[in-house]
Design a protein around this motif. Structure first.
Motif, PDB file in Angstrom:
ATOM      1  N   LYS A 257       1.006  -1.275  -0.157  1.00 36.39           N
ATOM      2  CA  LYS A 257       0.048  -0.055  -0.066  1.00 36.39           C
ATOM      3  C   LYS A 257       0.924   1.353   0.019  1.00 36.39           C
ATOM      4  CE  LYS A 257      -0.900  -0.343   4.976  1.00 36.39           C
ATOM      5  NZ  LYS A 257      -0.428  -1.543   5.163  1.00 36.39           N
ATOM      6  N   THR A 258       2.046   1.145   0.601  1.00 38.82           N
ATOM      7  CA  THR A 258       2.937   2.355   0.509  1.00 38.82           C
ATOM      8  C   THR A 258       3.606   2.586  -0.777  1.00 38.82           C
ATOM      9  OG1 THR A 258       3.556   1.901   3.030  1.00 38.82           O
ATOM     10  CG2 THR A 258       5.019   3.485   1.609  1.00 38.82           C
ATOM     11  N   SER A 259       3.897   1.587  -1.613  1.00 43.17           N
ATOM     12  CA  SER A 259       4.295   1.657  -2.957  1.00 43.17           C
ATOM     13  C   SER A 259       3.077   2.268  -3.844  1.00 43.17           C
ATOM     14  CB  SER A 259       4.442   0.329  -3.338  1.00 43.17           C
ATOM     15  OG  SER A 259       5.763  -0.213  -2.796  1.00 43.17           O
ATOM     16  N   LYS A 486      -0.907  -5.052 -11.192  1.00 43.74           N
ATOM     17  CA  LYS A 486       0.227  -5.842 -11.111  1.00 43.74           C
ATOM     18  C   LYS A 486       1.304  -5.077 -10.354  1.00 43.74           C
ATOM     19  CE  LYS A 486       3.363  -8.528 -14.038  1.00 43.74           C
ATOM     20  NZ  LYS A 486       2.979  -9.834 -13.201  1.00 43.74           N
ATOM     21  N   PHE A 487       1.821  -6.143  -9.517  1.00 43.46           N
ATOM     22  CA  PHE A 487       3.013  -5.407  -8.533  1.00 43.46           C
ATOM     23  C   PHE A 487       4.155  -5.570  -9.029  1.00 43.46           C
ATOM     24  CE2 PHE A 487       5.434  -5.239  -4.448  1.00 43.46           C
ATOM     25  CZ  PHE A 487       5.708  -3.909  -4.593  1.00 43.46           C
ATOM     26  N   ILE A 488       5.158  -4.884  -9.416  1.00 46.87           N
ATOM     27  CA  ILE A 488       6.279  -5.213  -9.691  1.00 46.87           C
ATOM     28  C   ILE A 488       7.385  -4.985  -8.508  1.00 46.87           C
ATOM     29  CG2 ILE A 488       8.338  -5.037 -11.505  1.00 46.87           C
ATOM     30  CD1 ILE A 488       6.239  -3.850 -13.338  1.00 46.87           C
ATOM     31  N   ALA A 489       7.422  -6.256  -7.624  1.00 47.65           N
ATOM     32  CA  ALA A 489       8.223  -5.804  -6.581  1.00 47.65           C
ATOM     33  C   ALA A 489       9.493  -5.147  -6.408  1.00 47.65           C
ATOM     34  CB  ALA A 489       8.138  -7.241  -5.576  1.00 47.65           C
ATOM     35  N   GLU A 490      10.607  -5.589  -7.557  1.00 48.11           N
ATOM     36  CA  GLU A 490      11.798  -5.223  -7.434  1.00 48.11           C
ATOM     37  C   GLU A 490      11.899  -3.607  -7.850  1.00 48.11           C
ATOM     38  OE1 GLU A 490      10.713  -7.479 -11.281  1.00 48.11           O
ATOM     39  OE2 GLU A 490      10.561  -7.557  -9.149  1.00 48.11           O
ATOM     40  N   MET A 492       9.169  -1.488  -6.779  1.00 45.79           N
ATOM     41  CA  MET A 492       8.188  -0.809  -6.117  1.00 45.79           C
ATOM     42  C   MET A 492       7.073   0.011  -6.784  1.00 45.79           C
ATOM     43  SD  MET A 492       9.417  -1.646  -3.069  1.00 45.79           S
ATOM     44  CE  MET A 492      10.704  -2.343  -2.418  1.00 45.79           C
ATOM     45  N   ARG A 493       6.656  -0.775  -7.904  1.00 39.74           N
ATOM     46  CA  ARG A 493       5.626  -0.088  -8.745  1.00 39.74           C
ATOM     47  C   ARG A 493       4.553  -0.752  -9.116  1.00 39.74           C
ATOM     48  NH1 ARG A 493       5.240   4.296 -11.508  1.00 39.74           N
ATOM     49  NH2 ARG A 493       7.348   5.118 -11.308  1.00 39.74           N
TER      50      ARG A 493
END
Length: 508
Positions: A257-259, A486-490, A492-493
């Motif tokens: 949620k912060t991202s 879609k969350f791209i973890a590396e 942070m987007r």
């Protein structure tokens, strides 16, 4: 000339005399202008507060001439304390009571009531009422007299607020920053109370404003009326983040949620050039900026942390830093921020930088000025109401992050609901829009199924990797629906995606 008066005469200046005698003809301090006013002694106990006896009598006299119209106006515009003299204040209270329908506001009724209640001597006797009848010949100048009363009352309130602040400063037994916030709150409350009176406008005023807004929409169909978030479906549901509205974005820990909110902040500040204030109660400003750089540059956070960047990646990071330096993003990293401090800081940022959006990470970490005996629910209610009040006062959208409770993890399908909000009652009530964020690949959200073999499970995990869903569970001014992300973890987007075949959009 006697010696004691010699000091009041302006000394002769030969240069002034040669250039036209300004020392006597224009300066005139010794002869033409009289004695200068002595400096005000703020410690003089005999000095009375600002008030105007004739203006107070003039207003009361106008009430006797036209009680129905003028007392209705006064009940909105003049508090009891606007009358400084106790006798005038008492008479004003009685007149307002009569105006509510109990008795006529006229000389005989007032005299009899005050005599029976034992108050007639307090206002100066029946002669005082008789004098008021003829004090002004017509109520035509009521507005002028009322203006004098309001100004004097405002001055007295300023004096009272500043006197209290001075005394607290001499006898302070608290942190100086906390004292400064209390001083600011006192002074600002004077302005707030003044501006909040007489704000009721006729319907025709609001109709014209509404018509102008409709006309503006017709000129440019499809244009967002609020601040774009960067996510088309979310913007379609909300028409952009609207001024005066509170958007609660809630999720379990580590959902991203912060991202997501920082992606919105980046889009608002860099793409739309909207000044944004970010209040980070959990994470340091450096960590937040690092996330902004990673998302902007498109470079893996792990590669940056390991210090292993290619030349092209380094250039991307440099460009991202250059872009962010131009952005009007203001980050406050005060832990345990008090709602009063939050309001004061937002007001300053609005005045100094005209901020157009506020983000808070996150609500449950804020504090409210309540007693220790009060429940946490009451504290959250005060915080939530305070945030909503700031949104309305400054006319900016406020995006507030919040935590969901563990109930979502024990539910079949693990789809979040409004009731999963911690201390949900007040937050749900105050929020104009509530988004519940969930991710299919989040550890703890997956359901075990013994019927699937290892390969199928691995394939499903790979397909669901980064798959997110923002469930718009409440939308006061629009429809509710699911927003696929879609969350791209590396990086942070969060990015947009389409629904899969097996997915079903929620909503009304």
């Amino acid at each position: 000339m006697p010696p004691e008066k010699a000091s009041n005469v302006t000394p002769f200046d030969p240069n002034a005399a040669q250039s036209g005698g300004q020392g006597f003809q224009k300066g005139g301090q010794g002869f033409g202008q009289g004695k200068p006013k002595p400096p005000v002694d703020i410690n003089d106990p005999t000095r009375s507060q600002p008030w105007d006896a004739d203006a107070e009598k003039g207003v009361l006299s106008c009430f006797l001439h036209d009680p129905t119209n003028l007392l209705n106006d006064a009940q909105v515009n003049l508090p009891d304390e606007a009358f400084y003299h106790p006798a005038n204040q008492l008479l004003y209270k009685v007149m307002k009571e009569f105006n509510n329908g109990t008795r006529p506001v006229e000389y005989i009724a007032l005299t009899n009531y005050l005599r029976d209640a034992g108050h007639l001597d307090k206002i100066g006797g029946a002669g005082m009422l008789s004098e008021l009848l003829n004090f002004v010949p017509t109520p035509a100048h009521y507005g002028y007299y009322k203006g004098i009363l309001r100004d004097k009352h405002l001055l007295r309130r300023i004096i009272h607020a500043c006197t209290e602040s001075v005394q607290n400063a001499y006898e302070f037994n608290e942190d100086v920053p906390a004292l400064l916030d209390r001083v600011e709150e006192r002074v600002m409350s004077v302005r707030d109370d003044t501006e909040s009176r007489d704000t009721i406008k006729p319907l025709k005023h609001h109709v014209m404003e509404a018509f102008d807004s409709i006309e503006e929409m017709l000129k440019d169909p499809g244009k967002l009326r609020g601040i774009p978030t960067g996510y088309r479906k979310l913007d379609g549901l909300s028409n952009g983040l609207q001024g005066g509205e509170m958007f609660v974005l809630a999720a379990r820990p580590s959902m991203g949620k912060t991202s997501l909110v920082m992606n919105m902040v980046e889009h608002a500040a860099l793409t739309n050039e909207v000044p944004v204030a970010v209040f980070s109660l959990e994470m340091s400003a450096v960590m937040l900026v690092r996330r902004l750089i990673v998302a902007r540059a498109g470079v893996s956070m792990s590669r940056i942390m390991n210090g292993m960047l290619s030349r092209e990646e380094l250039r991307a990071v440099t460009r991202a830093c250059s872009d962010l330096q131009k952005a009007n993003i203001f980050i406050d990293e005060t832990p345990g921020l008090n709602i009063l401090d939050f309001r004061a800081k937002c007001r300053r940022l609005k005045k100094q930088h005209n901020i157009g959006m506020i983000a808070i990470d996150y609500l449950q970490l804020m504090t409210a000025p309540t007693k220790k005996s009060d429940s946490r629910q009451n504290e959250i209610a005060a915080i939530s109401a305070g945030i909503k009040a700031v949104a309305k006062e400054l006319n900016v959208p406020v995006v507030v992050l919040a935590q969901l409770n563990r109930a979502v993890e024990s539910r079949k399908g693990q789809r979040p609901m409004l009731s999963d909000l911690r201390e949900s009652g007040s937050i749900e009530q105050d929020a104009d829009m509530v988004g519940l964020l969930t991710r299919a690949d989040y550890a703890g959200s997956k359901q075990e199924d013994d019927s699937k073999d290892r390969k199928d499970a691995e394939a499903e995990d790979e397909a669901s990797k980064g798959k997110g869903l923002l469930i718009i569970a409440k939308n006061r001014n629009g429809p509710t629906d699911d927003v696929p992300l879609k969350f791209i973890a590396e990086l942070m987007r969060f990015t947009e995606r389409e629904f899969d075949e097996n997915e079903k959009a929620g909503g009304d």
